[in-house]
Design an enzyme around this catalytic site. Structure first.
Site, PDB file in Angstrom:
ATOM      1  N   ARG A  15      25.992 -45.048  67.677  1.00  0.00           N
ATOM      2  CA  ARG A  15      24.969 -45.896  67.082  1.00  0.00           C
ATOM      3  C   ARG A  15      23.678 -45.827  67.907  1.00  0.00           C
ATOM      4  NH1 ARG A  15      28.455 -51.347  66.822  1.00  0.00           N
ATOM      5  NH2 ARG A  15      29.309 -50.359  68.687  1.00  0.00           N
ATOM      6  N   LYS A  75      25.297 -51.240  72.532  1.00  0.00           N
ATOM      7  CA  LYS A  75      26.399 -51.668  73.403  1.00  0.00           C
ATOM      8  C   LYS A  75      25.881 -52.150  74.751  1.00  0.00           C
ATOM      9  CE  LYS A  75      30.033 -51.967  72.764  1.00  0.00           C
ATOM     10  NZ  LYS A  75      30.668 -53.210  72.248  1.00  0.00           N
ATOM     11  N   TYR A  94      24.142 -56.123  72.490  1.00  0.00           N
ATOM     12  CA  TYR A  94      25.418 -56.809  72.694  1.00  0.00           C
ATOM     13  C   TYR A  94      25.743 -56.786  74.181  1.00  0.00           C
ATOM     14  CZ  TYR A  94      26.451 -56.571  67.657  1.00  0.00           C
ATOM     15  OH  TYR A  94      26.419 -56.722  66.300  1.00  0.00           O
ATOM     16  N   HIS A  96      28.722 -59.161  75.532  1.00  0.00           N
ATOM     17  CA  HIS A  96      30.149 -59.514  75.702  1.00  0.00           C
ATOM     18  C   HIS A  96      30.458 -59.678  77.185  1.00  0.00           C
ATOM     19  CE1 HIS A  96      30.840 -58.795  71.459  1.00  0.00           C
ATOM     20  NE2 HIS A  96      30.294 -57.596  71.573  1.00  0.00           N
ATOM     21  N   GLU A 118      25.467 -61.279  70.343  1.00  0.00           N
ATOM     22  CA  GLU A 118      26.668 -61.926  69.827  1.00  0.00           C
ATOM     23  C   GLU A 118      26.672 -63.448  69.902  1.00  0.00           C
ATOM     24  OE1 GLU A 118      27.684 -60.962  74.156  1.00  0.00           O
ATOM     25  OE2 GLU A 118      26.646 -59.966  72.504  1.00  0.00           O
ATOM     26  N   VAL A 239      40.304 -63.220  66.381  1.00  0.00           N
ATOM     27  CA  VAL A 239      39.943 -64.543  66.888  1.00  0.00           C
ATOM     28  C   VAL A 239      38.696 -64.435  67.757  1.00  0.00           C
ATOM     29  CG1 VAL A 239      40.702 -66.480  68.311  1.00  0.00           C
ATOM     30  CG2 VAL A 239      42.324 -65.336  66.797  1.00  0.00           C
ATOM     31  N   LEU A 240      37.756 -65.353  67.573  1.00  0.00           N
ATOM     32  CA  LEU A 240      36.513 -65.341  68.344  1.00  0.00           C
ATOM     33  C   LEU A 240      36.171 -66.742  68.809  1.00  0.00           C
ATOM     34  CD1 LEU A 240      33.843 -63.904  69.282  1.00  0.00           C
ATOM     35  CD2 LEU A 240      32.872 -64.643  67.097  1.00  0.00           C
ATOM     36  N   VAL A 267      40.801 -56.642  67.429  1.00  0.00           N
ATOM     37  CA  VAL A 267      39.354 -56.574  67.223  1.00  0.00           C
ATOM     38  C   VAL A 267      38.614 -57.436  68.246  1.00  0.00           C
ATOM     39  CG1 VAL A 267      37.501 -56.789  65.520  1.00  0.00           C
ATOM     40  CG2 VAL A 267      39.796 -56.163  64.775  1.00  0.00           C
ATOM     41  N   ASP A 270      36.532 -56.735  72.721  1.00  0.00           N
ATOM     42  CA  ASP A 270      35.232 -56.858  73.390  1.00  0.00           C
ATOM     43  C   ASP A 270      35.156 -58.129  74.231  1.00  0.00           C
ATOM     44  OD1 ASP A 270      33.610 -54.638  72.918  1.00  0.00           O
ATOM     45  OD2 ASP A 270      33.137 -55.281  70.896  1.00  0.00           O
ATOM     46  N   VAL A 298      40.223 -50.358  70.593  1.00  0.00           N
ATOM     47  CA  VAL A 298      38.933 -49.705  70.836  1.00  0.00           C
ATOM     48  C   VAL A 298      37.835 -50.765  70.868  1.00  0.00           C
ATOM     49  CG1 VAL A 298      37.236 -48.084  69.921  1.00  0.00           C
ATOM     50  CG2 VAL A 298      39.678 -47.537  69.809  1.00  0.00           C
ATOM     51  N   MET A 301      34.664 -50.316  67.920  1.00  0.00           N
ATOM     52  CA  MET A 301      35.178 -49.780  66.663  1.00  0.00           C
ATOM     53  C   MET A 301      34.084 -49.324  65.702  1.00  0.00           C
ATOM     54  SD  MET A 301      38.398 -52.311  65.866  1.00  0.00           S
ATOM     55  CE  MET A 301      38.643 -51.630  64.230  1.00  0.00           C
TER      56      MET A 301
END
Length: 371
Positions: A15, A75, A94, A96, A118, A239-240, A267, A270, A298, A301
């Site tokens: 990206r 990223k 991002y 994280h 995020e 879950v976040l 998922v 991160d 990953v 993703m």
């Protein structure tokens, strides 16, 4: 403002922070943009496309970082990128950060100001810059999970949709947010039997209204979560907790009671992952096996489908980039309480309380930072 876009260097990350269309918007507004040579190759955009949009193309990352007042990425910065950041420079990407003390050290040492995609919010309490990548990741989770279920890839040898006379696969989605909703939609589209677990009864009601009898919704108690996971062929962890490390919902001792060859797609990796046995993997080696259970963890993703992901992300990020470039980060954060929620690091200090708590560090009051 001078806005720099370096090439992403995380493993198999294709990206790019800005598309040519976004560059055109920024240059039309009077800003200068520099893009590293080849940065858009992964999304099918050439250096000539960026030049035509009004950007200049610089040879390498050091040139971009040295020239720019604001860095726009996708990223989190890798260690060598952290070393190129400097005091007074703005990073918009991002992060994280809560489960990543190494990155935190690098950002704090640089003295830069970092705003995280995020944790920026909207008027409905959503996360508008996380949502498009959550949509991609949720849909991909079922896609990659279906492949991992093939016996040649270590899985149970189950076709999620089944065939006439043979029952379909069982999919358990933990978390009914954006990721979980899109994972459920994809799994149902393949013909699987799908269960979504969430602690929010209003959210479960919404999902029931949208999908009706095609979807089973369950309140996510410990017993219910364990029962659903043990019956599943594919488990999607969705879950976040905004800004914080993900909670560990499934322990290692529970894996031995799952179906041999079942697949876990985490998922939430991160943010540290929501399974005790999760560890970040890459697109080069996406899976590993623990106690007979295939894990796909990953951490980027959406990077596997970079063209779709980049254009979706830019739809959400461009208004904020324009605001930050046009007003400066302080004034933009003063004017927009939702953008202010993304302010994470400034001049060697953590200024986001949830991130600070996750890292076990003191938190500097954002009001004092904004003056």
């Amino acid at each position: 403002m001078r806005i720099g876009v370096p090439t992403e260097i995380k493993n198999h990350e294709y990206r790019v922070g800005l598309t040519p269309a976004s560059v055109r918007e920024l240059t039309h507004a009077g800003h200068a943009v520099a893009v590293q040579a080849g940065a858009g190759r992964g999304i099918g955009c050439s250096d000539a496309d960026y030049l035509a949009a009004g950007a200049q193309v610089l040879a390498d990352a050091p040139a971009v970082f040295e020239w720019a007042e604001m860095i726009v990425k996708v990223k989190e910065p890798q260690p060598q990128e952290c070393r190129m950041l400097r005091a007074g420079q703005l990073l918009f990407t991002y992060l994280h950060l809560a489960p990543d003390p190494v990155q935190a050290e690098g950002l704090l040492a640089s003295g830069c100001t970092a705003i995280a995609y995020e944790t920026i919010t909207d008027a409905r309490g959503g996360l508008p810059l996380l949502a498009p990548m959550s949509e991609v990741a949720g849909r991909m989770a079922v896609q990659v999970g279906a492949v991992a279920l093939q016996q040649a890839n270590g899985g149970r040898g189950v076709l999620l949709g089944g065939v006439p006379g043979v029952a379909p696969g069982q999919v358990c989605v933990i978390g009914g947010g954006v990721v979980g909703t899109h994972a459920a939609r994809m799994a149902m589209g393949l013909g699987a039997e799908v269960t979504v677990l969430d602690r929010s009864l209003p959210r479960l009601r919404q999902l029931d209204e949208v999908f009706g009898g095609r979807l089973r919704t369950v309140c996510a108690t410990l017993d219910a979560t364990e029962a659903a996971v043990l019956q599943a062929d594919l488990v999607v962890g969705a879950v976040l907790v905004p800004g914080a490390a993900a909670p560990k919902l499934i322990r290692r001792e529970q894996l031995s009671h799952m179906k041999p060859g079942a697949v876990i797609v985490d998922v939430a990796i991160d943010q540290g992952g929501c399974f005790e046995t999760s560890r970040a993997t890459t697109h080069a080696e996406p899976t590993y096996v623990v106690d007979g259970i295939v894990h796909y963890c990953v951490a980027n993703m959406p990077g596997a489908v970079p063209r779709t992901s980049t254009f979706a992300l830019n739809n959400a990020t461009l208004p904020f980039v324009l605001a930050l470039a046009g007003q400066g980060w302080r004034e933009a954060c003063r004017a927009d309480a939702h953008l202010r929620e993304g302010l994470t690091v400034h001049a060697g200090a953590i200024v986001h309380p949830v991130v600070a708590q996750g890292l076990g560090r003191p938190c500097t009051d954002v009001a004092g930072v904004l003056g």
